[in-house]
Design a protein around this motif. Structure first.
Motif, PDB file in Angstrom:
ATOM      1  N   ARG A   4       0.850  -1.185   0.000  1.00  0.00           N
ATOM      2  CA  ARG A   4       0.000   0.000   0.000  1.00  0.00           C
ATOM      3  C   ARG A   4       0.891   1.242   0.000  1.00  0.00           C
ATOM      4  NH1 ARG A   4      -4.976   0.367   4.131  1.00  0.00           N
ATOM      5  NH2 ARG A   4      -5.613  -1.359   2.778  1.00  0.00           N
ATOM      6  N   ILE A   5       0.482   2.265  -0.732  1.00  0.00           N
ATOM      7  CA  ILE A   5       1.245   3.506  -0.813  1.00  0.00           C
ATOM      8  C   ILE A   5       0.323   4.665  -0.465  1.00  0.00           C
ATOM      9  CG2 ILE A   5       2.647   5.010  -2.277  1.00  0.00           C
ATOM     10  CD1 ILE A   5       3.207   2.545  -4.045  1.00  0.00           C
ATOM     11  N   HIS A   6       0.706   5.453   0.527  1.00  0.00           N
ATOM     12  CA  HIS A   6      -0.066   6.613   0.953  1.00  0.00           C
ATOM     13  C   HIS A   6       0.648   7.894   0.521  1.00  0.00           C
ATOM     14  CE1 HIS A   6      -2.415   4.068   3.785  1.00  0.00           C
ATOM     15  NE2 HIS A   6      -1.256   3.463   3.997  1.00  0.00           N
ATOM     16  N   HIS A   7      -0.123   8.871   0.063  1.00  0.00           N
ATOM     17  CA  HIS A   7       0.405  10.194  -0.259  1.00  0.00           C
ATOM     18  C   HIS A   7       0.171  11.108   0.941  1.00  0.00           C
ATOM     19  CE1 HIS A   7       1.058   9.391  -4.591  1.00  0.00           C
ATOM     20  NE2 HIS A   7       0.080   8.521  -4.398  1.00  0.00           N
ATOM     21  N   LEU A   8       1.240  11.708   1.438  1.00  0.00           N
ATOM     22  CA  LEU A   8       1.166  12.576   2.610  1.00  0.00           C
ATOM     23  C   LEU A   8       1.643  13.978   2.250  1.00  0.00           C
ATOM     24  CD1 LEU A   8       2.950  10.255   5.233  1.00  0.00           C
ATOM     25  CD2 LEU A   8       0.538  10.197   4.525  1.00  0.00           C
ATOM     26  N   ASN A   9       1.011  14.981   2.817  1.00  0.00           N
ATOM     27  CA  ASN A   9       1.525  16.351   2.754  1.00  0.00           C
ATOM     28  C   ASN A   9       2.136  16.664   4.110  1.00  0.00           C
ATOM     29  OD1 ASN A   9       2.095  19.062   2.526  1.00  0.00           O
ATOM     30  ND2 ASN A   9      -0.039  19.711   2.777  1.00  0.00           N
ATOM     31  N   CYS A  10       3.450  16.785   4.140  1.00  0.00           N
ATOM     32  CA  CYS A  10       4.154  16.965   5.408  1.00  0.00           C
ATOM     33  C   CYS A  10       4.626  18.393   5.625  1.00  0.00           C
ATOM     34  CB  CYS A  10       5.324  16.000   5.499  1.00  0.00           C
ATOM     35  SG  CYS A  10       4.792  14.261   5.549  1.00  0.00           S
ATOM     36  N   ALA A  11       4.029  19.349   4.921  1.00  0.00           N
ATOM     37  CA  ALA A  11       4.311  20.771   5.176  1.00  0.00           C
ATOM     38  C   ALA A  11       3.553  21.637   4.177  1.00  0.00           C
ATOM     39  CB  ALA A  11       5.802  21.067   5.088  1.00  0.00           C
ATOM     40  N   THR A 254       3.640   7.650 -13.142  1.00  0.00           N
ATOM     41  CA  THR A 254       2.952   8.829 -12.613  1.00  0.00           C
ATOM     42  C   THR A 254       3.980   9.669 -11.891  1.00  0.00           C
ATOM     43  OG1 THR A 254       0.892   7.593 -12.329  1.00  0.00           O
ATOM     44  CG2 THR A 254       1.112   9.651 -11.099  1.00  0.00           C
ATOM     45  N   MET A 255       4.320  10.802 -12.487  1.00  0.00           N
ATOM     46  CA  MET A 255       5.385  11.662 -11.990  1.00  0.00           C
ATOM     47  C   MET A 255       4.799  12.830 -11.200  1.00  0.00           C
ATOM     48  SD  MET A 255       8.050  13.877 -14.319  1.00  0.00           S
ATOM     49  CE  MET A 255       8.154  12.502 -15.484  1.00  0.00           C
ATOM     50  N   PHE A 256       5.460  13.211 -10.131  1.00  0.00           N
ATOM     51  CA  PHE A 256       5.058  14.406  -9.384  1.00  0.00           C
ATOM     52  C   PHE A 256       6.271  15.027  -8.731  1.00  0.00           C
ATOM     53  CE2 PHE A 256       4.408  10.720  -6.656  1.00  0.00           C
ATOM     54  CZ  PHE A 256       5.082  11.067  -5.492  1.00  0.00           C
ATOM     55  N   SER A 257       6.191  16.330  -8.513  1.00  0.00           N
ATOM     56  CA  SER A 257       7.258  17.036  -7.820  1.00  0.00           C
ATOM     57  C   SER A 257       6.920  17.152  -6.342  1.00  0.00           C
ATOM     58  CB  SER A 257       7.467  18.433  -8.424  1.00  0.00           C
ATOM     59  OG  SER A 257       6.356  19.262  -8.133  1.00  0.00           O
ATOM     60  N   ALA A 258       7.853  17.647  -5.572  1.00  0.00           N
ATOM     61  CA  ALA A 258       7.662  17.690  -4.124  1.00  0.00           C
ATOM     62  C   ALA A 258       6.663  18.753  -3.679  1.00  0.00           C
ATOM     63  CB  ALA A 258       9.004  17.930  -3.430  1.00  0.00           C
ATOM     64  N   HIS A 259       6.544  19.849  -4.427  1.00  0.00           N
ATOM     65  CA  HIS A 259       5.838  21.012  -3.882  1.00  0.00           C
ATOM     66  C   HIS A 259       4.590  21.434  -4.648  1.00  0.00           C
ATOM     67  CE1 HIS A 259       9.078  21.409  -1.068  1.00  0.00           C
ATOM     68  NE2 HIS A 259       9.967  21.610  -2.009  1.00  0.00           N
ATOM     69  N   ASP A 260       4.269  20.755  -5.726  1.00  0.00           N
ATOM     70  CA  ASP A 260       3.113  21.153  -6.531  1.00  0.00           C
ATOM     71  C   ASP A 260       1.817  20.669  -5.882  1.00  0.00           C
ATOM     72  OD1 ASP A 260       1.010  20.704  -8.776  1.00  0.00           O
ATOM     73  OD2 ASP A 260       2.506  22.016  -9.696  1.00  0.00           O
ATOM     74  N   ALA A 261       0.982  21.604  -5.430  1.00  0.00           N
ATOM     75  CA  ALA A 261      -0.247  21.245  -4.720  1.00  0.00           C
ATOM     76  C   ALA A 261      -1.257  20.576  -5.641  1.00  0.00           C
ATOM     77  CB  ALA A 261      -0.857  22.492  -4.084  1.00  0.00           C
ATOM     78  N   GLN A 262      -1.294  20.967  -6.923  1.00  0.00           N
ATOM     79  CA  GLN A 262      -2.255  20.360  -7.854  1.00  0.00           C
ATOM     80  C   GLN A 262      -1.938  18.878  -8.055  1.00  0.00           C
ATOM     81  OE1 GLN A 262      -3.441  22.595 -11.390  1.00  0.00           O
ATOM     82  NE2 GLN A 262      -3.188  20.759 -12.643  1.00  0.00           N
ATOM     83  N   GLU A 263      -0.666  18.559  -8.205  1.00  0.00           N
ATOM     84  CA  GLU A 263      -0.284  17.155  -8.346  1.00  0.00           C
ATOM     85  C   GLU A 263      -0.615  16.378  -7.077  1.00  0.00           C
ATOM     86  OE1 GLU A 263       3.455  17.155 -11.455  1.00  0.00           O
ATOM     87  OE2 GLU A 263       3.870  17.600  -9.350  1.00  0.00           O
ATOM     88  N   TYR A 264      -0.335  16.987  -5.929  1.00  0.00           N
ATOM     89  CA  TYR A 264      -0.637  16.302  -4.670  1.00  0.00           C
ATOM     90  C   TYR A 264      -2.137  16.060  -4.521  1.00  0.00           C
ATOM     91  CZ  TYR A 264      -1.552  15.450   0.213  1.00  0.00           C
ATOM     92  OH  TYR A 264      -2.028  14.895   1.384  1.00  0.00           O
ATOM     93  N   ASP A 265      -2.942  17.083  -4.778  1.00  0.00           N
ATOM     94  CA  ASP A 265      -4.396  16.947  -4.611  1.00  0.00           C
ATOM     95  C   ASP A 265      -4.956  15.846  -5.513  1.00  0.00           C
ATOM     96  OD1 ASP A 265      -4.393  18.992  -2.752  1.00  0.00           O
ATOM     97  OD2 ASP A 265      -5.038  20.537  -4.167  1.00  0.00           O
ATOM     98  N   ALA A 266      -4.375  15.685  -6.710  1.00  0.00           N
ATOM     99  CA  ALA A 266      -4.870  14.660  -7.634  1.00  0.00           C
ATOM    100  C   ALA A 266      -4.595  13.252  -7.127  1.00  0.00           C
ATOM    101  CB  ALA A 266      -4.208  14.852  -8.996  1.00  0.00           C
ATOM    102  N   LEU A 267      -3.599  13.111  -6.238  1.00  0.00           N
ATOM    103  CA  LEU A 267      -3.207  11.795  -5.761  1.00  0.00           C
ATOM    104  C   LEU A 267      -3.545  11.548  -4.300  1.00  0.00           C
ATOM    105  CD1 LEU A 267       0.312  11.681  -7.453  1.00  0.00           C
ATOM    106  CD2 LEU A 267      -1.654  10.308  -8.104  1.00  0.00           C
ATOM    107  N   ALA A 268      -3.873  12.608  -3.566  1.00  0.00           N
ATOM    108  CA  ALA A 268      -4.009  12.495  -2.114  1.00  0.00           C
ATOM    109  C   ALA A 268      -5.091  11.525  -1.690  1.00  0.00           C
ATOM    110  CB  ALA A 268      -4.276  13.871  -1.505  1.00  0.00           C
ATOM    111  N   GLY A 269      -6.162  11.445  -2.450  1.00  0.00           N
ATOM    112  CA  GLY A 269      -7.242  10.531  -2.075  1.00  0.00           C
ATOM    113  C   GLY A 269      -7.006   9.116  -2.518  1.00  0.00           C
TER     114      GLY A 269
END
Length: 272
Positions: A4-11, A254-269
Motif C-alpha cells: 500500500r502507498i499513501h500520499h502525505l503532505n508533510c508541510a 505517474t510523476m510528481f514534484s515535491a511542492h506542486d499542490a495540484q499534483e498532490y491533490d490529484a493523488l491524495a485521495g
C-alpha cells in the motif's frame, strides 16, 4: 512488493509573494509512506517536530517569513504515521530526494530508521562548502546521528526508463540520480502494487506545467530554481529528460514534484 502507498503532505506553505501568479498561493511537501512486507518506508520527510518547536531557529527567519509554513503538528510525517495506526518505530527506512531543510526535517522523528540518500548529497550537506549551501542544509535536523546509507551512483547501478546509475534499494524502490537542484539530488521511483510506477521527482521541477511540452512555470518559481540550483546544465538536462519520460511513458509512470499542490491533490485521495 509494496502492499500500500499513501500520499502525505508533510508541510503546507503559503508563500508571501503570490500576486500575478508569480508563485502559487499554496505549496506542499509531498511525501510517500510505503507499507511493505518488512515494515514502512517514508519517501521524503517534510518538517519534523523539532522544526515546529523552534521554526525561526531551525529554518531561519527569512525562510519562515517568505514561505509561510503552516507549522501544523498534524502534518508531520510522524503524526500521520500514527494516524494511520502505526508506530514511528515501524518506519524502517527513510529515502530522501535531497537534504534541503523542507525535505529532511522529519528524519529526527524516526531515529531508528536507515536514511538513504546519494553519497554526493550527504557530503554536500555535511560540508556546506558553497555559499548557497549554508542556509539550505540544517545540521540540527540530523544532530541525532541518523543511520545513514549513502548510495554511490558512480560505482555503477541499474538502468530504469532510460536513466542510468540507478540505485536499487529494494526491487520496488529505486534512487534515480537527478542532479542540478543540489549536488546529489535524486528522484525516487516506487513500483505501484497494481502495476506501473510513481516517480517522486523531488525538486527536479516545481510546477506541473514543467513536465509538459512546451513547459510552463510561474515566473517566481523559475527565478527561485535558477537562484538555488547548484548545476544549471544538469538541472535543465534532467528537466528535459523528465519531460521526455512523461511524454513517452506517462501511462506507466505517474510523476510528481515535491511542492506542486495540484499534483498532490490529484493523488491524495488515492491509496495504491
Amino acid at each position: 512488493m509494496s502492499t500500500r502507498i499513501h500520499h502525505l503532505n508533510c508541510a503546507t506553505m503559503s508563500p508571501a509573494v503570490t500576486a500575478g501568479g508569480v508563485v502559487p498561493r499554496r505549496m506542499v511537501a509531498h511525501c510517500l509512506l510505503i507499507e511493505g512486507p518488512h515494515g514502512l518506508t517514508l519517501v521524503d520527510s517534510g518538517f519534523g517536530s523539532g522544526d515546529l518547536a523552534e521554526p525561526r531557529k531551525r529554518m531561519g527567519r527569512a525562510f519562515v517569513r517568505m514561505m509561510g509554513p503552516a507549522l501544523d503538528p498534524a502534518e508531520t510525517a510522524a503524526a500521520q504515521v500514527r494516524a494511520l495506526g502505526h508506530l514511528v518505530e515501524d518506519v524502517t527506512d527513510v529515502v530522501l530526494t535531497h537534504l534541503d531543510l523542507d525535505h529532511a526535517g522529519g528524519i529526527g522523528d524516526f531515529p531508528s530508521a536507515t536514511v538513504h540518500v546519494l553519497a554526493e548529497e550527504l557530503e554536500a550537506a555535511k560540508s556546506r562548502s558553497a555559499v548557497r549551501e549554508k542556509n539550505r542544509y540544517v545540521p540540527a535536523q540530523w544532530a541525532h546521528g541518523p543511520r545513514w546509507l549513502a548510495h554511490d551512483d558512480e560505482q555503477g547501478g541499474e538502468s530504469w526508463m532510460g536513466f542510468e546509475s540507478v540505485a536499487v534499494l529494494e526491487d520496488d524502490i529505486l534512487l534515480v540520480p537527478l542532479r542540478g537542484h543540489t549536488r546529489g539530488h535524486s528522484g525516487v521511483a516506487v513500483r505501484r502494487p497494481e502495476g506501473g510506477w510513481f516517480l517522486h521527482a523531488g525538486d527536479a521541477y516545481f510546477f506541473h506545467g514543467e513536465k509538459e511540452q512546451p513547459p510552463t512555470c510561474p515566473s517566481g518559481l523559475t527565478m527561485f530554481q535558477n537562484l538555488v540550483q547548484m548545476d544549471r546544465g544538469a538541472r535543465r538536462a534532467n528537466a528535459e529528460r523528465l519531460r521526455t519520460l512523461h511524454a513517452d511513458h506517462g501511462d506507466e509512470v505517474t510523476m510528481f514534484s515535491a511542492h506542486d499542490a495540484q499534483e498532490y491533490d490529484a493523488l491524495a485521495g488515492e491509496t495504491a
